[in-house]
Design a protein around this motif. Sequence first.
Motif, short mmCIF file in Angstrom:
data_model
loop_
_atom_site.label_atom_id
_atom_site.label_comp_id
_atom_site.label_asym_id
_atom_site.label_seq_id
_atom_site.Cartn_x
_atom_site.Cartn_y
_atom_site.Cartn_z
N ARG A 136 -18.23 -35.58 -8.87
CA ARG A 136 -16.95 -36.45 -8.85
C ARG A 136 -17.06 -37.64 -9.98
N ARG A 137 -18.22 -38.39 -10.32
CA ARG A 137 -18.50 -39.20 -11.13
C ARG A 137 -18.35 -38.60 -12.70
N ASP A 138 -18.56 -37.36 -12.89
CA ASP A 138 -18.56 -36.66 -14.18
C ASP A 138 -17.20 -36.00 -14.29
N GLY A 139 -16.52 -35.93 -13.24
CA GLY A 139 -15.23 -35.03 -13.26
C GLY A 139 -15.36 -33.78 -13.74
N LYS A 140 -16.45 -33.12 -13.22
CA LYS A 140 -16.74 -31.76 -13.60
C LYS A 140 -17.00 -31.05 -12.32
N PRO A 141 -16.99 -29.62 -12.34
CA PRO A 141 -17.21 -28.86 -11.09
C PRO A 141 -18.95 -29.27 -10.87
N ALA A 142 -19.27 -29.12 -9.46
CA ALA A 142 -20.34 -29.28 -8.87
C ALA A 142 -21.22 -27.84 -9.35
N LEU A 143 -22.64 -28.35 -9.52
CA LEU A 143 -23.35 -27.12 -10.16
C LEU A 143 -24.16 -26.62 -8.71
N LEU A 144 -23.33 -25.92 -7.85
CA LEU A 144 -23.60 -25.39 -6.52
C LEU A 144 -23.53 -23.86 -6.48
N HIS A 145 -24.40 -23.21 -5.70
CA HIS A 145 -24.22 -22.03 -5.57
C HIS A 145 -24.00 -21.58 -3.81
N VAL A 146 -23.48 -20.47 -3.73
CA VAL A 146 -23.23 -20.22 -2.19
C VAL A 146 -24.47 -20.22 -1.47
N SER A 147 -25.67 -20.07 -1.93
CA SER A 147 -26.93 -20.12 -1.56
C SER A 147 -27.47 -21.46 -1.04
N ASN A 148 -26.69 -22.58 -1.77
CA ASN A 148 -26.91 -23.75 -1.41
C ASN A 148 -26.43 -24.33 -0.27
N LEU A 149 -25.24 -23.57 0.21
CA LEU A 149 -24.50 -24.30 1.50
C LEU A 149 -25.37 -24.17 2.75
N PRO A 150 -25.32 -25.18 3.61
CA PRO A 150 -25.87 -25.16 4.99
C PRO A 150 -25.23 -23.94 5.87
N GLU A 151 -26.00 -23.81 6.72
CA GLU A 151 -25.84 -22.76 7.48
C GLU A 151 -24.66 -22.77 8.62
N SER A 152 -24.24 -24.14 8.81
CA SER A 152 -23.65 -24.46 10.05
C SER A 152 -22.48 -25.70 9.61
N GLU A 153 -21.39 -25.58 10.30
CA GLU A 153 -20.60 -26.76 10.16
C GLU A 153 -21.11 -28.12 10.48
N ALA A 154 -21.70 -28.21 11.52
CA ALA A 154 -22.68 -29.34 11.77
C ALA A 154 -23.25 -30.00 10.69
N ALA A 155 -24.28 -29.04 10.04
CA ALA A 155 -25.03 -29.52 9.04
C ALA A 155 -24.27 -29.81 7.77
N ALA A 156 -23.16 -29.10 7.57
CA ALA A 156 -22.07 -29.45 6.43
C ALA A 156 -21.43 -30.92 6.64
N TYR A 157 -21.42 -31.15 7.95
CA TYR A 157 -20.58 -32.67 8.29
C TYR A 157 -21.75 -33.52 7.73
N VAL A 158 -23.13 -33.40 8.21
CA VAL A 158 -24.19 -34.29 7.60
C VAL A 158 -24.19 -34.43 6.05
N VAL A 159 -24.04 -33.46 5.44
CA VAL A 159 -23.80 -33.80 3.86
C VAL A 159 -22.59 -34.63 3.52
N SER A 160 -21.34 -34.35 4.33
CA SER A 160 -20.23 -35.23 3.94
C SER A 160 -20.46 -36.66 4.18
N LEU A 161 -21.21 -36.98 5.38
CA LEU A 161 -21.65 -38.34 5.67
C LEU A 161 -22.43 -39.05 4.61
#
Length: 241
Positions: free
Chosen positions: A12-37
């Motif tokens: 977001r600071r760079d205004g560019k797509p994040a360097l993320l791969h599907v393998s980086n994603l957490p396995e659950s929505e609960a864990a994803a909400y932790v990432v957002s916070l």
Amino acid sequence: MKKISKKLLQARRDGKPALLHVSNLPESEAAAYVVSLEQMTEIAAWKIGGANPWSRAVFKNTEIFFGPLHPHEVFFEVDRLSVGNLLTPVAEPEVMLEIGDLHSNCLSERFPRMGLGFEIPATVLPDNLKPHSIAQICDRGGAGALWVSAIQAFNEDVLTRRFEVSLSKNATALALGSNENVVNGPLGAAVEFLNLAARHKMPVTAGQWIATGGLCPAVPVAASDVLELDAWGCNLQLHVC
């Protein structure tokens, strides 16, 4: 999880797509909400995703998801809003509700004020991750900016009976919609959000706002655009810079 948060913040600071791969994603929505916070120090509002038919066709979700917004991402009753720092922003008209007494059974106490405006998503997810709801949750629902206008006292009748909206850009009508495009309506989406937020132990407090879901499909926006929203007998204009 903190590595994902850092990559999203940096993108977001760079205004560019994040360097993320599907393998980086957490396995659950609960864990994803932790990432957002982990990306937040203070929360001014919450945005709801996956609340209309066109979103659900992409995400294959059966319940909404949501993301927190920083104070610097939320704008009240201004006529200009800068998108210069946002990556490929789009805009969609939404109903906004202010959070009041979370423990009240009276809707006018639970949501003391309402408004109309534009939610301006600007996801930094790479294209291959955009259809993944868990990725969207990590990215705070594609947070960008939120413009709240036409602020007024809560009126259940206005929210629950059918109303139509018209979205124009640069004096050209682009989309029509209605509150019936939000599954269970804007008020139902807000109540669903509060229940989900409690389930995930989110720091929801009085004074924050909820963007309740797109009333019609989003349109791309860029500097020098003028957005117009017609609804509730109001004509609202936002100059994008």
